[in-house]
Design a protein around this motif. Structure first.
Motif, PDB file in Angstrom:
ATOM      1  N   LYS A  19      51.993 -48.647 -18.022  1.00  0.00           N
ATOM      2  CA  LYS A  19      50.929 -47.734 -17.611  1.00  0.00           C
ATOM      3  C   LYS A  19      50.389 -46.897 -18.762  1.00  0.00           C
ATOM      4  CE  LYS A  19      48.325 -45.101 -14.994  1.00  0.00           C
ATOM      5  NZ  LYS A  19      46.991 -45.591 -14.611  1.00  0.00           N
TER       6      LYS A  19
ATOM      7  N   TYR B 156      52.989 -49.556 -11.735  1.00  0.00           N
ATOM      8  CA  TYR B 156      53.297 -48.741 -10.555  1.00  0.00           C
ATOM      9  C   TYR B 156      54.464 -49.344  -9.769  1.00  0.00           C
ATOM     10  CZ  TYR B 156      53.050 -46.559  -6.002  1.00  0.00           C
ATOM     11  OH  TYR B 156      53.390 -45.900  -4.848  1.00  0.00           O
TER      12      TYR B 156
ATOM     13  N   PHE C  43      46.593 -44.547 -10.821  1.00  0.00           N
ATOM     14  CA  PHE C  43      46.773 -45.993 -10.709  1.00  0.00           C
ATOM     15  C   PHE C  43      45.611 -46.590  -9.921  1.00  0.00           C
ATOM     16  CE2 PHE C  43      51.003 -44.472 -11.634  1.00  0.00           C
ATOM     17  CZ  PHE C  43      51.547 -45.463 -12.440  1.00  0.00           C
TER      18      PHE C  43
END
Length: 475
Positions: free
Chosen positions: A194, A238, A470
Motif C-alpha cells: 500500500k 488491504y 483503499f
C-alpha cells in the motif's frame, strides 16, 4: 482509521491484547464491541445502519427457518431487501449527486465506507439459511460479529457464516507462534504494497490520466499498466492486512486474490483471481440463480452477461461503470463460447489420437503466456471506460492510443512502473510459497530477513502525513 496508519496499529494492538486476556467464550462480545468502535471511527451516523442490518439479518434468519414453500421465499425476499435497502438507497443518492455536482466535487454524497461488503455478508447469511445450507444462529452477538468483524468490515474478504462464526468460538487459549509469524508477515507485506507501491504508482498515473489532450500511445499504455499494477497492490495490500489482523486474533480468513497479474488464463479468470470472494458471491447469489432451471448455452450466456452487468452497477451507478459491465459481459460471453468450441475440438482430437494410438496427434496444451497477455490486454482495454469522468474522457483516452506523437512517459513514471512489475513478480512468488506452507513453521531465511528490512525502510521513506484510502472503500 486507515489500515496504513498509527491509529489503526494502536487500535489493533489493544484489540489483540484484550482478546487474548479474555476467556474464549467472552471474546466474541469483545470483538463485536471493538468492531463497532472501529466503524464509529469512520462514520458515527453509519453505525446505526450497521446495527440495523445486523438486527434485521439475525431476526430475519430465525423467521425464514420457520417458514416453508412460498412463504419461506417471500420472507427471504423481504429480509434480503430490508438488509440491502440501505445499499440501494445510498448508491442512488451517490449517483444523483454525481450527476448534479460532478465527481470529485467536495460535498457530494458519499456511500458510507464498507456498506457494500457488510450488506453482502448479510445477504449471503439470509440466502444460505433459506437454502438450508446453514442453520440460523440464535446469538445476536455471533451474527452481528460475523457481519461487522473489523478486519473484513470495510472491503472484504467476504467470508461465509458457516466458516467464520465457528472460528470465533474455536480460537486457541493462547496465541499460536506460527499463526502470529504469518500474521506479522501479512501485515508487513500489506503495508509495503500500500504505502511503498500502490500509493506512489497511482499518484504518478492519476494526474496524466486527467490531462488526456496531449497523451501519446506509449504514455497511455504505461499509465494503464501502472494503474493496473498499483491497483493490484492496493487491493491485495488491504486484504493482507485484514488477514494478518484476524490471524493475530487466532482467526483464519481465506485468500481474496490468486495472483491475477501473473497466473490468469482469460478475462473471466482474471476477475475471479482479482477478487476471489467477491466473484464467488456474485457466482452463488447472482449467476447461479439466473442460470438455474435450464442448461441451454443461451441461458448460460445471459446469466454470465447479467452477472457482469450487475457487477458494473455495483461498482458505481455511472455511465462508465454501466458500460464497463456491459462490455465485460460481452467479452465473457465471447470468451466462454470460444472456450467451449476449443474444448470440443480438443476432445475430438484426443479421441482421434487414441484411436490411432499416436501421441503426436494429441492436441498441444494452451500457451499460458499468450493467454495471460490476452487477458491483461482485454482488462486494460476496458480501463478507459472507468478512468475518466465521462464518456468523452474515455473516448479521448482511446483516441490517444491511436494518436501519432503526443507526450511520452516521464522517467519517474517509468521507474515506478518497472519497480512495481519487479515487486509484483517477487511478492507473488513469496505468496505462493507462504500459502503452500500455511500452518507450518517457516523459519525466516537471511534473504527473507533482508527483504523484510528493505520493506520497512521503503515504508518509512514513502509514508506521508496522509495515506490514500483503499480503492475498494469507494464501492
Amino acid at each position: 482509521m486507515n489500515f496504513a496508519s498509527f491509529e489503526y496499529a494502536g487500535f489493533a494492538l489493544a484489540a489483540v491484547l484484550v482478546n487474548w486476556l479474555l476467556p474464549v467464550k467472552l471474546r466474541p462480545a469483545w470483538l463485536l464491541a471493538a468492531s463497532i468502535a472501529f466503524y464509529a471511527a469512520w462514520n458515527v451516523p453509519a453505525v446505526g445502519i450497521l446495527v440495523a442490518v445486523c438486527i434485521v439479518t439475525w431476526a430475519g434468519a430465525i423467521i425464514i427457518a420457520k417458514q416453508e414453500g412460498g412463504v419461506r421465499t417471500a420472507a427471504t425476499a423481504v429480509c434480503v431487501v430490508a438488509s440491502a435497502s440501505s445499499l440501494g438507497v445510498f448508491k442512488l443518492l451517490e449517483a444523483t449527486s454525481i450527476d448534479r455536482v460532478g465527481p470529485g466535487v467536495a460535498g457530494r454524497f458519499i456511500v458510507p465506507v464498507g456498506l457494500s461488503f457488510f450488506s453482502f455478508q448479510a445477504i449471503s447469511y439470509l440466502v444460505d439459511v433459506h437454502r438450508g445450507d446453514l442453520a440460523p444462529n440464535r446469538s445476536l452477538i455471533d451474527v452481528s460479529l460475523y457481519i461487522s468483524f473489523f478486519p473484513h468490515l470495510l472491503a472484504g474478504p467476504i467470508v461465509r457464516a458457516k466458516k467464520l462464526i465457528p472460528a470465533f468460538h474455536s480460537t486457541p487459549r493462547l496465541p499460536d507462534r506460527v499463526q502470529w509469524a504469518e500474521a506479522a508477515e501479512l501485515c508487513l507485506v500489506g503495508l509495503f504494497k500500500k504505502v511503498a507501491l500502490a500509493d506512489p504508482m497511482i499518484e504518478l498515473a492519476i494526474v496524466p490520466l486527467r490531462d488526456r489532450a496531449e497523451l501519446g500511445p506509449v504514455h497511455v499504455v504505461v499509465l494503464l499498466v501502472t494503474v493496473l499494477v498499483g491497483g493490484y497492490f492496493d487491493v491485495t495490500g488491504y486484504i493482507d492486512i485484514a488477514r494478518g489482523s484476524a490471524k493475530f486474533l487466532g482467526i483464519d480468513m481465506q485468500r481474496n486474490s490468486l495472483m491475477p497479474l501473473t497466473k490468469s488464463t482469460g478475462y473471466a479468470d482474471f476477475w475471479r483471481r482479482w477478487q476471489l470472494t467477491v466473484m464467488m458471491w456474485f457466482r452463488d447469489y447472482i449467476y447461479r440463480p439466473l442460470r438455474a432451471g435450464g442448461r441451454s448455452a443461451a441461458r448460460e450466456h445471459l446469466a454470465l452477461f447479467a452477472t457482469f452487468f450487475v457487477l458494473g452497477i455495483w461498482h458505481g451507478l455511472t455511465i462508465g461503470w454501466v458500460l464497463w459491465g456491459a462490455v465485460s459481459g460481452v467479452i465473457i460471453v465471447v470468451e466462454r463460447t470460444l472456450q467451449t468450441r476449443r474444448a470440443a475440438k480438443r476432445r475430438e482430437q484426443t479421441k482421434r489420437a487414441r484411436r490411432a494410438r499416436s501421441k503426436a496427434m494429441l492436441p498441444k496444451p494452451p500457451n499460458e503466456r499468450v493467454a495471460l497477455a490476452i487477458a491483461l490486454a482485454l482488462v486494460m482495454a476496458t480501463f478507459p471506460l472507468i478512468a475518466g469522468r465521462s464518456i468523452t474522457d474515455a473516448l479521448e483516452l482511446y483516441g490517444a492510443l491511436l494518436r501519432f506523437g503526443g507526450t511520452t512517459p516521464s522517467a519517474d513514471l517509468l521507474w515506478m512502473a518497472a519497480i512495481g512489475i519487479l515487486a509484483l513478480v517477487l511478492v507473488d512468488r513469496r505468496e505462493a510459497r507462504r500459502e503452500a506452507v500455511a500452518g507450518r513453521p517457516d523459519p525466516v531465511t537471511p534473504a527473507r530477513a533482508v527483504a523484510f528490512g528493505l520493506m520497512v525502510v521503503a515504508i518509512i521513506i514513502m509514508s506521508g502525513p496522509a495515506q490514500r484510502t483503499f480503492i475498494y472503500f469507494s464501492f
